[in-house]
Scaffold this motif. Sequence first.
Motif, PDB file in Angstrom:
ATOM      1  N   HIS A  28    -103.976  46.702 -22.392  1.00  0.00           N
ATOM      2  CA  HIS A  28    -104.787  46.786 -21.174  1.00  0.00           C
ATOM      3  C   HIS A  28    -105.422  45.439 -20.857  1.00  0.00           C
ATOM      4  O   HIS A  28    -105.416  45.006 -19.700  1.00  0.00           O
ATOM      5  CB  HIS A  28    -105.878  47.843 -21.331  1.00  0.00           C
ATOM      6  CG  HIS A  28    -105.367  49.236 -21.205  1.00  0.00           C
ATOM      7  ND1 HIS A  28    -106.205  50.306 -21.030  1.00  0.00           N
ATOM      8  CD2 HIS A  28    -104.115  49.752 -21.234  1.00  0.00           C
ATOM      9  CE1 HIS A  28    -105.487  51.411 -20.948  1.00  0.00           C
ATOM     10  NE2 HIS A  28    -104.221  51.098 -21.084  1.00  0.00           N
ATOM     11  N   VAL A  31    -102.828  43.125 -19.373  1.00  0.00           N
ATOM     12  CA  VAL A  31    -102.509  43.460 -17.983  1.00  0.00           C
ATOM     13  C   VAL A  31    -103.648  43.024 -17.066  1.00  0.00           C
ATOM     14  O   VAL A  31    -103.416  42.442 -15.999  1.00  0.00           O
ATOM     15  CB  VAL A  31    -102.230  44.974 -17.831  1.00  0.00           C
ATOM     16  CG1 VAL A  31    -102.159  45.382 -16.371  1.00  0.00           C
ATOM     17  CG2 VAL A  31    -100.938  45.346 -18.547  1.00  0.00           C
ATOM     18  N   ALA A  37     -99.323  44.251 -11.739  1.00  0.00           N
ATOM     19  CA  ALA A  37     -98.854  45.613 -12.013  1.00  0.00           C
ATOM     20  C   ALA A  37     -97.454  45.731 -11.424  1.00  0.00           C
ATOM     21  O   ALA A  37     -97.187  45.233 -10.329  1.00  0.00           O
ATOM     22  CB  ALA A  37     -99.783  46.639 -11.385  1.00  0.00           C
ATOM     23  N   GLN A  38     -96.575  46.356 -12.153  1.00  0.00           N
ATOM     24  CA  GLN A  38     -95.212  46.534 -11.669  1.00  0.00           C
ATOM     25  C   GLN A  38     -94.874  48.013 -11.671  1.00  0.00           C
ATOM     26  O   GLN A  38     -95.338  48.767 -12.519  1.00  0.00           O
ATOM     27  CB  GLN A  38     -94.221  45.791 -12.569  1.00  0.00           C
ATOM     28  CG  GLN A  38     -94.406  44.300 -12.561  1.00  0.00           C
ATOM     29  CD  GLN A  38     -93.431  43.603 -13.485  1.00  0.00           C
ATOM     30  OE1 GLN A  38     -92.844  44.211 -14.365  1.00  0.00           O
ATOM     31  NE2 GLN A  38     -93.258  42.316 -13.286  1.00  0.00           N
ATOM     32  N   PHE A  39     -94.049  48.419 -10.706  1.00  0.00           N
ATOM     33  CA  PHE A  39     -93.570  49.788 -10.664  1.00  0.00           C
ATOM     34  C   PHE A  39     -92.245  49.813  -9.929  1.00  0.00           C
ATOM     35  O   PHE A  39     -91.892  48.884  -9.208  1.00  0.00           O
ATOM     36  CB  PHE A  39     -94.596  50.723  -9.997  1.00  0.00           C
ATOM     37  CG  PHE A  39     -94.903  50.367  -8.563  1.00  0.00           C
ATOM     38  CD1 PHE A  39     -94.232  50.977  -7.526  1.00  0.00           C
ATOM     39  CD2 PHE A  39     -95.872  49.420  -8.272  1.00  0.00           C
ATOM     40  CE1 PHE A  39     -94.517  50.659  -6.209  1.00  0.00           C
ATOM     41  CE2 PHE A  39     -96.176  49.086  -6.966  1.00  0.00           C
ATOM     42  CZ  PHE A  39     -95.500  49.712  -5.926  1.00  0.00           C
TER      43      PHE A  39
END
Length: 110
Positions: A28, A31, A37-39
């Motif tokens: 955490h 990040v 942030a990737q998605f």
Amino acid sequence: MKKNGDIDKSEISPRMRTLLEKGRAEAHRHVVNRGIAQFRVDPDTMEQLLQMSDDRGLPLGTMLREWVKDRLRNEQNKTKQSNSAEYRALCLELKDELIKLRRAVLKKYS
């Protein structure tokens, strides 16, 4: 074990659970420090997102970042409103109980 091969939390030793939590906390922090942030999305959704960002004249990342910030604000406001509603309900309940108590005291000592 669960059907998909994942380990049930109850099967993890306390020492291993501590190590996992420590690793999760470290991940955490990583990040957060990176701020990335990737998605994944399906091709149709990506096409819609790109079209919308083009229509708005915004880079895709900027548009998505604004959406996420808006959603976070909305969720925080919902929580505040929910807390206020709970507080009001509790105050009304307390008021009713005090009225009952007052009536009982007046009845007994009148």
